[in-house]
Design a protein around this motif. Structure first.
Motif, PDB file in Angstrom:
ATOM      1  N   PHE A  18      24.216 -19.523 -24.255  1.00  0.00           N
ATOM      2  CA  PHE A  18      23.298 -19.774 -25.360  1.00  0.00           C
ATOM      3  C   PHE A  18      21.958 -19.054 -25.242  1.00  0.00           C
ATOM      4  O   PHE A  18      21.318 -18.771 -26.252  1.00  0.00           O
ATOM      5  CB  PHE A  18      23.042 -21.284 -25.488  1.00  0.00           C
ATOM      6  CG  PHE A  18      24.266 -22.082 -25.822  1.00  0.00           C
ATOM      7  CD1 PHE A  18      24.697 -22.221 -27.125  1.00  0.00           C
ATOM      8  CD2 PHE A  18      25.003 -22.687 -24.816  1.00  0.00           C
ATOM      9  CE1 PHE A  18      25.834 -22.951 -27.435  1.00  0.00           C
ATOM     10  CE2 PHE A  18      26.147 -23.422 -25.115  1.00  0.00           C
ATOM     11  CZ  PHE A  18      26.563 -23.554 -26.419  1.00  0.00           C
ATOM     12  N   VAL A  19      21.498 -18.795 -24.021  1.00  0.00           N
ATOM     13  CA  VAL A  19      20.136 -18.286 -23.835  1.00  0.00           C
ATOM     14  C   VAL A  19      20.106 -16.775 -23.632  1.00  0.00           C
ATOM     15  O   VAL A  19      19.440 -16.053 -24.378  1.00  0.00           O
ATOM     16  CB  VAL A  19      19.444 -18.995 -22.646  1.00  0.00           C
ATOM     17  CG1 VAL A  19      18.022 -18.464 -22.475  1.00  0.00           C
ATOM     18  CG2 VAL A  19      19.436 -20.497 -22.863  1.00  0.00           C
ATOM     19  N   ALA A  77      20.960 -14.351 -26.717  1.00  0.00           N
ATOM     20  CA  ALA A  77      19.946 -14.394 -27.778  1.00  0.00           C
ATOM     21  C   ALA A  77      18.637 -13.791 -27.306  1.00  0.00           C
ATOM     22  O   ALA A  77      17.922 -13.127 -28.072  1.00  0.00           O
ATOM     23  CB  ALA A  77      19.733 -15.836 -28.241  1.00  0.00           C
ATOM     24  N   ALA A  78      18.278 -14.024 -26.047  1.00  0.00           N
ATOM     25  CA  ALA A  78      17.035 -13.465 -25.518  1.00  0.00           C
ATOM     26  C   ALA A  78      17.075 -11.954 -25.492  1.00  0.00           C
ATOM     27  O   ALA A  78      16.043 -11.285 -25.603  1.00  0.00           O
ATOM     28  CB  ALA A  78      16.770 -14.011 -24.108  1.00  0.00           C
ATOM     29  N   GLU A  79      18.286 -11.393 -25.361  1.00  0.00           N
ATOM     30  CA  GLU A  79      18.426  -9.940 -25.290  1.00  0.00           C
ATOM     31  C   GLU A  79      18.710  -9.301 -26.641  1.00  0.00           C
ATOM     32  O   GLU A  79      19.045  -8.124 -26.713  1.00  0.00           O
ATOM     33  CB  GLU A  79      19.528  -9.589 -24.288  1.00  0.00           C
ATOM     34  CG  GLU A  79      19.167  -9.973 -22.846  1.00  0.00           C
ATOM     35  CD  GLU A  79      20.268  -9.636 -21.872  1.00  0.00           C
ATOM     36  OE1 GLU A  79      21.400  -9.329 -22.330  1.00  0.00           O
ATOM     37  OE2 GLU A  79      20.015  -9.690 -20.654  1.00  0.00           O
ATOM     38  N   GLY A  80      18.615 -10.106 -27.717  1.00  0.00           N
ATOM     39  CA  GLY A  80      18.711  -9.504 -29.040  1.00  0.00           C
ATOM     40  C   GLY A  80      19.838  -9.980 -29.923  1.00  0.00           C
ATOM     41  O   GLY A  80      19.968  -9.507 -31.052  1.00  0.00           O
ATOM     42  N   VAL A 115      13.632 -17.966 -27.061  1.00  0.00           N
ATOM     43  CA  VAL A 115      12.471 -17.075 -27.135  1.00  0.00           C
ATOM     44  C   VAL A 115      12.897 -15.686 -26.675  1.00  0.00           C
ATOM     45  O   VAL A 115      13.543 -15.553 -25.625  1.00  0.00           O
ATOM     46  CB  VAL A 115      11.325 -17.614 -26.250  1.00  0.00           C
ATOM     47  CG1 VAL A 115      10.147 -16.644 -26.244  1.00  0.00           C
ATOM     48  CG2 VAL A 115      10.884 -18.987 -26.729  1.00  0.00           C
ATOM     49  N   PRO A 116      12.589 -14.640 -27.426  1.00  0.00           N
ATOM     50  CA  PRO A 116      12.997 -13.279 -27.020  1.00  0.00           C
ATOM     51  C   PRO A 116      12.483 -12.932 -25.632  1.00  0.00           C
ATOM     52  O   PRO A 116      11.379 -13.328 -25.245  1.00  0.00           O
ATOM     53  CB  PRO A 116      12.360 -12.387 -28.096  1.00  0.00           C
ATOM     54  CG  PRO A 116      12.156 -13.284 -29.275  1.00  0.00           C
ATOM     55  CD  PRO A 116      11.861 -14.646 -28.708  1.00  0.00           C
ATOM     56  N   ASP A 117      13.277 -12.195 -24.894  1.00  0.00           N
ATOM     57  CA  ASP A 117      12.899 -11.768 -23.548  1.00  0.00           C
ATOM     58  C   ASP A 117      11.722 -10.810 -23.610  1.00  0.00           C
ATOM     59  O   ASP A 117      11.736  -9.868 -24.419  1.00  0.00           O
ATOM     60  CB  ASP A 117      14.076 -11.053 -22.887  1.00  0.00           C
ATOM     61  CG  ASP A 117      14.435 -11.659 -21.555  1.00  0.00           C
ATOM     62  OD1 ASP A 117      13.624 -12.434 -21.035  1.00  0.00           O
ATOM     63  OD2 ASP A 117      15.522 -11.367 -21.041  1.00  0.00           O
TER      64      ASP A 117
END
Length: 331
Positions: free
Chosen positions: A181-182, A185-188, A245-247
């Protein structure tokens, strides 16, 4: 329930849920009205061709993943709108009666806010994954996260209450959540929002759950997600929803600019700080409000973030997440 037989009844985080399994040879359409009259969310799942269900894999596919064989008998989002409407033959009912789905002439569904289905990625199917030895599970996550177990981020090793409820080392199920899940999404990846209920459903399909106390698995997952929020990976939204939250990209701070139209209020700061789980001392609250009272700080975003990290004892990604949530920065 109240003298009415139902197939499954669950107390979910979203409220009571009834699930009816309708098999063609045993189908009794008269039960639909009595189930609907209970006033609980009720989902009917039809199995129009039981002869084609040859094993647990087929059954899982039909019941869990089938799209054309499900229909809401009643749902709070639908309310009473269809209570007194003339009966319409729905796709699921057509499948039961004729063994195939006819294309509906008109839209018969009502939009209901649900969490998007998340693809399984490169891991094995859930049923096969459950049978893997722990060493092979860890190996799969090492490949997914690109790091050996000993170098996994702290986000995959959080001490939470009830962490043993999933009958594996806590790092395994936490790495599973983080990698599912994380990290994408954090990588785009496009899907950034998910609910705690979605995470619990994912884990339920992949692990044997033996709670140490009532709802221990829910407590463990909730504490874990809130820990990820405090670490700056997630923003907490209402109704047990979370947003990734985006990386921070390399030199990412240098691309951030102040929003010239940004303003900050006490209530806005409180809401945003709660979402990213960042506790702000009273003296720093006043300082932040003064900075954005008639504009923005005279220093660069990068300099301001570094200063705020020291003052709040918070990681960079959490501070940046706070500024983004408050719409104070762009880029």
């Amino acid at each position: 329930m109240d003298g009415i037989p139902v197939d499954f009844f669950a107390e979910t985080l979203a409220g009571p849920l009834i699930i009816q399994i309708a098999i063609k040879s045993l189908y009794d359409a008269s039960t639909r009205s009595t189930i609907r009259a209970l006033g609980y969310a009720a989902l009917e799942i039809s199995i129009p061709k039981p002869g084609e269900v040859l094993g647990i894999g087929d059954l899982r596919e039909v019941v869990l993943h089938g799209l054309t064989n499900k229909v809401w008998l009643w749902h709070p989002a639908i309310g009473n709108r269809e209570r007194h409407a003339p009966p319409k033959r729905r796709p699921a009912e057509v499948a039961l009666l004729f063994g195939e789905v006819e294309k509906p002439a008109a839209k018969l569904s009502v939009p209901v806010a649900v969490t998007p289905w998340v693809q399984a990625g490169g891991l094995a199917a859930d049923a096969a994954y459950r049978q893997l030895p722990v060493a092979e599970k860890i190996g799969a996550f090492e490949q997914q996260l690109g790091e050996p177990c000993a170098r996994w981020p702290d986000a995959a090793d959080v001490d939470v209450t009830g962490k043993g409820s999933f009958c594996v080392d806590p790092r395994v199920w936490q790495a599973d959540i983080f990698g599912k899940f994380v990290r994408p999404a954090a990588e785009g990846a496009s899907t950034r929002d998910f609910t705690m209920l979605t995470v619990l459903g994912w884990l339920d399909m992949r692990y044997r759950i033996v709670p140490a106390f009532e709802d221990a698995e829910k407590v463990a997952v909730h504490q874990y997600l809130r820990a990820l929020t405090a670490q700056g990976y997630l923003a907490e939204l209402p109704d047990q929803q979370f947003r990734v939250v985006p990386d921070p990209r390399p030199n990412g701070l240098s691309t951030l600019r102040w929003n010239p139209d940004a303003r900050l209020s006490v209530s806005g700061l409180r809401v945003c700080s709660e979402r990213v789980r960042l506790e702000i001392p009273v003296n720093q609250v006043q300082r932040l409000l003064e900075y954005f009272e008639d504009g923005h700080p005279a220093v660069s975003v990068a300099t301001f973030v570094q200063d705020l990290m020291l003052r709040l004892h918070a990681p960079e990604r959490t501070v940046v997440a706070l500024l983004r949530e408050a719409d104070l920065v762009v880029g």
